[in-house]
Write a protein that holds these residues in place. Sequence first.
Motif, mmCIF file in Angstrom:
data_model
loop_
_atom_site.group_PDB
_atom_site.id
_atom_site.type_symbol
_atom_site.label_atom_id
_atom_site.label_comp_id
_atom_site.label_asym_id
_atom_site.label_seq_id
_atom_site.Cartn_x
_atom_site.Cartn_y
_atom_site.Cartn_z
ATOM 1 N N SER A 29 36.890 39.397 31.421
ATOM 2 C CA SER A 29 38.177 39.530 30.869
ATOM 3 C C SER A 29 38.108 37.905 29.202
ATOM 4 O O SER A 29 37.923 37.063 29.837
ATOM 5 C CB SER A 29 39.671 38.443 31.544
ATOM 6 N N ASP A 31 40.422 35.756 26.920
ATOM 7 C CA ASP A 31 41.581 35.230 27.023
ATOM 8 C C ASP A 31 41.218 34.736 25.143
ATOM 9 O O ASP A 31 42.812 33.494 25.724
ATOM 10 C CB ASP A 31 41.510 34.074 28.509
ATOM 11 N N HIS A 48 36.836 32.085 25.989
ATOM 12 C CA HIS A 48 37.460 31.483 26.419
ATOM 13 C C HIS A 48 37.242 32.633 27.330
ATOM 14 O O HIS A 48 38.026 34.015 26.624
ATOM 15 C CB HIS A 48 38.574 30.783 26.409
ATOM 16 N N SER A 50 37.958 34.901 32.084
ATOM 17 C CA SER A 50 39.000 34.646 33.230
ATOM 18 C C SER A 50 37.464 35.508 33.642
ATOM 19 O O SER A 50 37.534 36.436 33.116
ATOM 20 C CB SER A 50 39.319 35.134 33.319
ATOM 21 N N GLN A 67 30.295 27.702 41.998
ATOM 22 C CA GLN A 67 30.951 27.742 40.075
ATOM 23 C C GLN A 67 29.604 27.739 40.104
ATOM 24 O O GLN A 67 29.025 28.093 38.790
ATOM 25 C CB GLN A 67 31.773 26.851 40.320
ATOM 26 N N LEU A 85 35.847 29.206 30.822
ATOM 27 C CA LEU A 85 35.385 29.836 31.739
ATOM 28 C C LEU A 85 36.358 29.462 33.311
ATOM 29 O O LEU A 85 35.860 28.860 33.909
ATOM 30 C CB LEU A 85 33.879 30.344 32.515
ATOM 31 N N ALA A 86 37.585 30.447 33.404
ATOM 32 C CA ALA A 86 37.943 29.782 34.614
ATOM 33 C C ALA A 86 37.601 31.429 35.872
ATOM 34 O O ALA A 86 37.461 32.550 35.488
ATOM 35 C CB ALA A 86 39.383 30.941 35.022
ATOM 36 N N ILE A 87 36.976 30.638 37.174
ATOM 37 C CA ILE A 87 35.823 31.032 37.563
ATOM 38 C C ILE A 87 36.855 31.634 39.559
ATOM 39 O O ILE A 87 37.122 31.019 39.655
ATOM 40 C CB ILE A 87 34.649 30.693 38.034
ATOM 41 N N ARG A 88 36.643 33.069 39.561
ATOM 42 C CA ARG A 88 37.124 33.607 40.870
ATOM 43 C C ARG A 88 35.965 33.436 41.754
ATOM 44 O O ARG A 88 35.582 34.975 41.014
ATOM 45 C CB ARG A 88 38.619 34.142 40.762
#
Length: 96
Positions: A29, A31, A48, A50, A67, A85-88
């Motif tokens: 995504s 963001d 930015h 996700s 990560q 970058l928000a990583i799951r």
Amino acid sequence: MNAPSIGPVAREMTRRLQEALQPSRFQLSDDSEKHRGHGGYNPDGESHFSLLIEATAFAGLNRVARQRLVYKALGELMESRVHALAIRAVAPGEAA
């Protein structure tokens, strides 16, 4: 992809991650608009992101090792174009 139109940075991120990690589930995504006026915001967008990624490559690895695999796949994009970058990152069978 969640965004109705996918930009060149997101396309390249997707290509690299799919090639390197062959995910069974993938959601990226953009963001960037949520960060307008904040540090690292790029008016061109695509700064930015996700990421939710599920891949067998993550099995048995801790969060930091997972990560690192993502960052390695993305290479210089993380230094030049992507500010955040928000990583799951999960292995198959793990809760996302």
